[in-house]
Motif scaffolding. Structure first.
Motif, PDB file in Angstrom:
ATOM      1  N   GLY A  24       0.995  -1.151  -0.125  1.00 10.94           N
ATOM      2  CA  GLY A  24       0.319   0.397   0.169  1.00 10.94           C
ATOM      3  C   GLY A  24       1.111   1.273  -0.618  1.00 10.94           C
ATOM      4  O   GLY A  24       1.727   1.501  -0.144  1.00 10.94           O
ATOM      5  N   THR A  39      -4.020   0.227  -1.111  1.00 11.45           N
ATOM      6  CA  THR A  39      -3.721  -0.356  -0.658  1.00 11.45           C
ATOM      7  C   THR A  39      -4.143  -2.052  -1.487  1.00 11.45           C
ATOM      8  O   THR A  39      -4.903  -2.002  -2.165  1.00 11.45           O
ATOM      9  CB  THR A  39      -3.909  -1.296   0.908  1.00 11.45           C
ATOM     10  OG1 THR A  39      -6.140  -1.290   0.960  1.00 11.45           O
ATOM     11  CG2 THR A  39      -4.054   0.009   1.473  1.00 11.45           C
ATOM     12  N   VAL A  62      -3.462  -3.657   7.287  1.00 12.24           N
ATOM     13  CA  VAL A  62      -2.660  -3.523   5.752  1.00 12.24           C
ATOM     14  C   VAL A  62      -4.146  -2.576   6.568  1.00 12.24           C
ATOM     15  O   VAL A  62      -4.591  -1.037   5.939  1.00 12.24           O
ATOM     16  CB  VAL A  62      -2.517  -3.776   4.814  1.00 12.24           C
ATOM     17  CG1 VAL A  62      -2.553  -2.949   3.381  1.00 12.24           C
ATOM     18  CG2 VAL A  62      -0.992  -4.828   4.137  1.00 12.24           C
TER      19      VAL A  62
END
Length: 124
Positions: A24, A39, A62
């Protein structure tokens, strides 16, 4: 042109090996009042580094970074801070399964377009 800063998010499935896959990008522009993340977690690339990588946990971590940018109310106390403080918190060094890379700077006319460009160039 306005100044912006960015950092790449790195997925590190085995911290002891220090190998990572870019997962990301965070982009921050104080002047534009902009903080966002884009991401993409690639399960095949992660499993190439560690066949037993917990892809779901990595993806969740993430996505938590991205949520801290776009949905600060779900980010706990850090979500209540100004976007510049949040960017600094997100880019602080850590030894976890998701780590921010170094912060870089640039100039752009459109931070959102820059985020897309960086995702395509550095992650996808």
């Amino acid at each position: 042109m306005i100044a912006f800063e960015y950092a790449v998010l790195r997925a590190v499935p085995r911290i002891d090996r220090a190998e990572f896959v870019n997962a990301g990008v965070l982009v921050y522009s104080q002047k534009a009042g902009y903080l966002a993340a884009a991401t993409h977690v690639d399960p095949d690339r992660l499993r190439a580094l560690d066949p037993e990588a917990d892809v779901e946990a990595i993806t969740a971590a993430v996505e938590a970074y991205a949520a801290t940018c776009t949905a600060p109310e779900s980010a706990g106390p850090v979500g209540a801070t100004a976007i510049g403080e949040r960017f600094r918190w997100l880019t602080a060094p850590r030894s976890t399964i998701v780590q921010p890379g170094p912060v870089h700077a640039g100039l752009t006319d459109d931070p959102a377009a820059e985020l897309d460009r960086l995702l395509r160039r550095l992650v996808l």
